[in-house]
Each structure stands twice: as C-alpha cells, then as structure tokens.
Design an enzyme around this catalytic site. Structure first.
Site, PDB file in Angstrom:
ATOM      1  N   GLU A   1       0.804  -1.220   0.000  1.00 31.19           N
ATOM      2  CA  GLU A   1       0.000   0.000   0.000  1.00 31.19           C
ATOM      3  C   GLU A   1       0.840   1.275   0.000  1.00 31.19           C
ATOM      4  O   GLU A   1       0.479   2.269  -0.637  1.00 31.19           O
ATOM      5  CB  GLU A   1      -0.959  -0.010   1.192  1.00 31.19           C
ATOM      6  CG  GLU A   1      -2.166  -0.915   1.025  1.00 31.19           C
ATOM      7  CD  GLU A   1      -1.882  -2.387   1.312  1.00 31.19           C
ATOM      8  OE1 GLU A   1      -2.768  -3.235   1.088  1.00 31.19           O
ATOM      9  OE2 GLU A   1      -0.746  -2.680   1.761  1.00 31.19           O
TER      10      GLU A   1
ATOM     11  N   HIS B   1     -12.201  -5.238   8.347  1.00 29.44           N
ATOM     12  CA  HIS B   1     -12.658  -5.079   6.968  1.00 29.44           C
ATOM     13  C   HIS B   1     -14.010  -4.369   6.882  1.00 29.44           C
ATOM     14  O   HIS B   1     -14.686  -4.450   5.856  1.00 29.44           O
ATOM     15  CB  HIS B   1     -12.780  -6.448   6.275  1.00 29.44           C
ATOM     16  CG  HIS B   1     -11.468  -7.075   5.918  1.00 29.44           C
ATOM     17  ND1 HIS B   1     -10.628  -7.600   6.859  1.00 29.44           N
ATOM     18  CD2 HIS B   1     -10.858  -7.247   4.720  1.00 29.44           C
ATOM     19  CE1 HIS B   1      -9.552  -8.089   6.263  1.00 29.44           C
ATOM     20  NE2 HIS B   1      -9.663  -7.887   4.967  1.00 29.44           N
TER      21      HIS B   1
END
Length: 661
Positions: free
Chosen positions: A396, A465
C-alpha cells in the site's frame, strides 16, 4: 569504515573544475546555514550534508533538468547539485516569502518539480515510493528520463524501502536507489541496525548493485554516468551504495555522544573537496584557479545570505494559500434519466471514460489489471488500455507513493486500496505527502490523484474489513473525501475526482455495488464539495452520506406516512464540508438529525453537530442528534452486527423523537 573500491575514470579539466565548484557551493552553503542556525536566523530543524558533497554532485552530474530526484531531510546538497539556486534556498531556510517554497517547507522540504526536484522529505524513506511514481511517469512517457532516489542507510529499515524497491523491480522502472551510507542512523551505528548488506538486498530484489567511494566525486560521476546510460537504454532499477561520512551531527545541536572525536577527525582526512583538488592537480589545473573558485563561491553564498535577509516574511493574508488548488466551477447536473445501471457499472464506466479522454490518466492497484479488481469493477480495462491499468504487489505504501510521485510529475493516477481499513498501512503517503506537498512547496507541487477504496459493514466482514474511517481522512487538511450514495453520483463524482487538481479519496460502499439507478449521460459530472437535498421536507433535516442515505430516505418515507416531513441531505463530499447547504436546510426545518455508518464518537456527525450549535444555534428548536454505530469495533457475529449498525428503524425512531420536541 570499509574502503570502497575505486572506480577508474577521467574527466576533462573543465568538468573537474565545475564539479569542484558545485561541491564547494554545497559546502559553503551548509557552513553558512550552520552559522545562521546558531544565530537563530534559521528556525526549526537543520540537518547538514557537510562531508557528503561528492555523492550529491557525482550522482546528479549525468542528469538533465527533465530527470528527477527525490531527497531526504539532509537534502540541501542534492537539490543544489541538481541546479537549484542558493539564494531562494537560503530564503526558504529563513522562512521568507521569496524562498524556494514561499517559506512553507523549510530545510527538510525543499522542492521544485519543474527542475525535476520532487522534494526533500522529513519522513525517513518517504522519497523512495515517490521516486517510484516519478519513474512510472517517465516509463509511461517513454522519453528515456531517469530518477535518482537519495536515501541514507537508516532508511533501509523502513518498510517503504522494501515496498518501493520491490515495486520498481516488478515494474522495471528507470530509477537509481542511491544510498549515501554515512554509517549512522541518527545516533546508532549501522552495524546495530542491519544484518544484511545492501548487496545482498539488491540480489534479493533481483536488481543491479554498485558500490562506490562516495567521497570521490570523479568515482561517483564515472559510475553514475554508466548507470544512468543503462537506464536510459531501458535497463531496470539499480541500487548504488556510496560510502561517505557526515561531519556534523544528525542535526545541528546534536551533542554527538555516540561517536568518538577521533573517528570524525579520521573521516575528515578524506575530505571530498581535498580529493577533488587532487584530481584537479593531476589534470594540470593551477591551484590559483581552484582558489579563485573558492573565492567566487564565498561571494555567491554571502550574497545569497544578504538577499535572503532582505526578503519579507509571508504576509498574514497568505496564511491559507496553497492548501488546495482552485477548483473549476461545475454546475449541478440534471437528474439521470437513462436506462438502469449499477454502481459497479458506474465505477468502470467513469474509469473508462477518463482513460479514453486523457492519456495522463492511469490506474494501479492490487489485482486491478488481469484480475479486474476483487469485485470485477475494472474487468477488461487492462486489455483496452495496455500499460495504463497496472497490477501492483500488495504494497500500500508503494501504491500511494507511486500516485504522489506520478501526480507531481504531471500524470493523473487513480490508485486503488482494496479495503478502506488498509489505508492505515500506508497513512503517511496521505497524511504527510499527498495532503501536504502542495502547501509545503508553496504551490509548486501538483497533486491531481485519486485513491479509490471501499468499505461497508453488514456482511460479517469483521473488525478489520468493515471500518468507516472518513472522519480520520476528513481531519487531514488538503484531502478531499468523497462518499457517493447512488450509481449516477458515483459516476459523476468519480469523473470529477479524476479531473480535479487535488488529492481525492473516493470511498465506495461495497454493499452498493449492485444498487441500481438511472444511468446519466456520458458527460455527467457532479461538483465536488457540494451536498444535495435528495428529499424536500419542512419538519426535520436528516443529513447522511454513502449507503446510509438509502436508509435515511426509507426512514423519511416511513415518517411521511405519520405526518412528519423530513428533508434528507446527502453530503456526497465529506471534506470539504458543504456547510451552506446544511445550514440552509436547518434554517428551514429547525431540527437536525445526522445518520452515519461510522462510529458515533469524534466523527463527521460530531462536526456537523458543532456546526449546527455554532453557526445555526438560533435556528434550533430541538437537540441535534446523531444516529450512528456505538464506539466499538465492528462485530463479526451477524446478530451482533445487526445490533451494532444503524438502520432505517433506528433512524425513524430518532426522527419521531426529535420531531415531537
């Protein structure tokens, strides 16, 4: 210190003299900066590169203005070697308006992308992912440009180092990772920080490695000329280790208790300027000519100091300048009336439209290419736009860093972070880079990038999540945060975000990918930063965004059957907040309820509540109330998750209570 192998090489006397001149400029600039810091004429932090002049000048020698560099907190030498003018640099260190970056960056953040200088950086290793983005832009343009990413040996311990080098290897980018190994990571000897050598690391990444005496400008110049030529011809990334030594401490004022004085004295015996003088003597250059260069540079730097002293500080009325780039005014489009399509179609069509319309747009992220995204949103785009829809490793920081660097280099990257929760893995690239670089460079750095991500509780995705983190992002000045609620707005807002000159985080709700609605025309664009009244009402204002807007509308319809008229406002853009639309609705209804999926405490709802109490106080006939998830992690159990999430019914209950006040 191990002795670096000598790279044989030669240069014409004129070139040797010019190299010496550039090194002497760095040395004298740094010496005067040290003096001025002690005299309190330079504020903040100051990290000097005295003793490391040869690596900067030798590395930049084969570069053109179009080639790029990224630098470190110890970056004065690098940017001077790349050609930046000493006078505005000195003014920048003093915080003056005539400084390179209008007094907004200071010592650690000098940049001029127009000269290929993509920023010194106060975050260790942050320049490496950014260099990957600049190199990506260079590769996509195919003009043979290269990038040199300077870093210190301490940066090797950062995850950003690993991610940046690995991505460069996978994408075969034209970037030189140049480690100025001065053998100290702040106060710690390199031997206490690392067990693997840089040569071993380079082999592990499958890239080239070179080792050079970083105190010998001719050796560095000879090696880098060869390395840069290889990259211009299509070669992949190379890791260069230049062994050198910093004469001063980690920062000015460092008591330097971590290294013996004898070690520093021994290092000074290999003074890069003395070594360069030896090369000049061997080439037959008269000592008097070299001494004349010293005198010339002394006068140049003194003139720079005096000029910088004469310049004013930034004017008070410029306080807010450069935080964001001005936006082009976009009118509110007519309601969509076309055939039914889904939110997932809206995402793909918006990307396809912008990729077709603008060759500077590219898309990158984990499995967005061949895999078409984990939800199938980008399926077929990699085949339609070869090289411009790029798969990345699971990295990321490298993904977001590539976006920052490519944006500064004139591209319009659209990068994907698979889940909103994962932004935390790479927050520096949003918090300290994308959001701040335009400001810290006094407007020199363009930042037209989009970070697409998604969230959504309600399907037992668990605590890592399911998070709705818009308040975290909205609290970062310089970022635009967009959260659409229906397919047409998704299409229009995503197109607007890609065209916008500012960094935009575009947050989709995965539970809405199948949501259907009328398709707008291809030229449909929705203005950023403007909320929309999606249902007129007179009794209560209900503000929401993203998927919760659908529950808000359902609750409003239910209340209508009970005689309560609810006006629903969809923020669409969370930051910047459209205060005017919210306050206008509150003035009309005199009551405000806010519904959001994110946890209640310290959220966007709290900001809206503060707005109502501050600027809308005299309109309020009832308490401002929030309907939101309680402040706890998202549960996994479906039963607990249903209890945790707001719903149409909990919103309706709150509306009834507030309407009755």
């Amino acid at each position: 210190m191990t002795q670096a192998p000598q790279h044989t090489g030669s240069a014409p006397a004129d070139d040797l003299l010019e190299m010496y001149r550039r090194m002497r400029r760095i040395r004298r600039f740094e010496e005067r900066a040290s003096d001025l810091y002690r005299a309190t004429e330079i504020p903040g932090f100051l990290h000097l590169s005295i003793g490391q002049e040869a690596s900067a000048v030798g590395a930049c020698w084969p570069l053109t203005e179009r080639d790029g560099i990224t630098s470190t907190h110890r970056g004065h030498g690098h940017v001077l070697a790349k050609g930046l003018d000493a006078a505005p640099m000195m003014a920048e260190l003093m915080g003056r308006d005539a400084g390179t970056n209008r007094g907004r960056g200071g010592s650690m953040h000098i940049a001029d992308p127009g000269m290929g200088i993509y920023g010194a950086n106060g975050i260790v290793a942050a320049g490496l992912p950014i260099a990957g983005g600049v190199a990506t832009a260079a590769k996509l343009r195919g003009r043979g440009d290269v990038v040199v990413a300077f870093f210190g040996d301490g940066a090797v311990a950062q995850g950003m180092f690993h991610e940046a080098v690995n991505l460069a290897a996978v994408w075969d980018l034209p970037v030189v990772f140049l480690c100025e190994n001065n053998h100290y990571s702040e106060f710690s000897p390199a031997a206490e920080q690392h067990r693997a050598t840089l040569a071993a690391r380079a082999a592990g990444y499958g890239i080239g490695y070179e080792h050079v005496d970083g105190n010998d400008v001719l050796a560095v110049k000879t090696l880098m000329t060869d390395v840069v030529a290889r990259l211009r011809a299509g070669g992949g990334p190379v890791l260069v280790e230049a062994e050198t030594y910093r004469w001063h401490g980690h920062y000015e004022g460092d008591p330097e208790r971590y290294r013996p004085a004898e070690e520093v004295a021994a290092a000074k015996e290999r003074d890069p300027l003395v070594i360069a003088r030896r090369h000049l003597a061997a080439a037959g250059v008269a000592t008097a000519l070299v001494d004349a260069v010293d005198e010339e540079i002394d006068k140049e730097i003194e003139a720079a100091v005096e000029w910088a002293r004469s310049q004013p500080e930034p004017a008070p009325e410029t306080l807010y300048d450069f935080v964001s780039a001005p936006r082009t005014a976009v009118p509110e489009p007519a309601p969509a009336q076309g055939e039914v399509f889904r939110t997932m179609d809206a995402v793909r069509l918006a990307l396809e439209h912008e990729l077709t319309a603008d060759p500077d747009v590219f898309v990158a992220g984990i499995d967005v290419g061949a895999g078409g995204n984990v939800f199938g949103l980008t399926r077929g785009l990699a085949q339609a736009f070869p090289g411009r829809v790029r798969d990345t490793p699971i990295s990321e920081s490298a993904i977001l860093g590539a976006a920052v660097g490519a944006a500064m280099a004139g591209m319009k990257p659209v990068v994907e972070i698979m889940y909103m929760d994962f932004i935390g893995v790479a927050l520096d690239m949003l918090l300290n880079q994308a959001a701040k670089l335009r400001f810290m460079t006094g407007g020199r750095a363009a930042m037209p990038l989009v970070v697409r991500t998604q969230f959504g509780a309600g399907r037992s995705s668990g605590s890592q999540h399911s998070q709705s983190l818009e308040a975290l992002l909205a609290h970062i000045p310089g970022l635009t945060v967009v959260m659409p609620a229906d397919p047409a707005d998704t299409y229009g807002l995503l197109r607007a975000a890609i065209q916008d000159p500012n960094p935009v985080v575009f947050v989709e709700n995965r539970l809405q990918y199948g949501l259907k609605g009328p398709r707008p025309p291809a030229d449909h664009i929705v203005p950023l930063g403007r909320a929309k009244v999606v249902r007129e009402g007179t009794d209560v204002t209900l503000v929401s965004w993203s998927r919760m807007v659908q529950d808000a509308l359902a609750a409003a319809e239910l209340l209508a059957t009970e005689g309560v008229s609810v006006e629903v406002v969809d923020l669409r853009t969370v930051a910047p907040l459209d205060r005017e639309t919210v306050l206008a609705s509150l003035a009309k209804t005199n009551r405000l309820v806010i519904a959001h999926e994110a946890v209640r405490d310290f959220g966007v709802g709290a900001e809206l509540s503060a707005l109502a109490v501050d600027e809308g106080f005299w309109h309020l006939d009832a308490p401002v109330t929030r309907v939101a998830a309680p402040p706890m992690p998202a549960p996994y159990s479906p039963a607990l998750e249903r209890l945790w999430l707001p719903s149409r019914d909990t919103i309706a209950d709150t509306l009834r209570r507030i309407a009755a006040v």
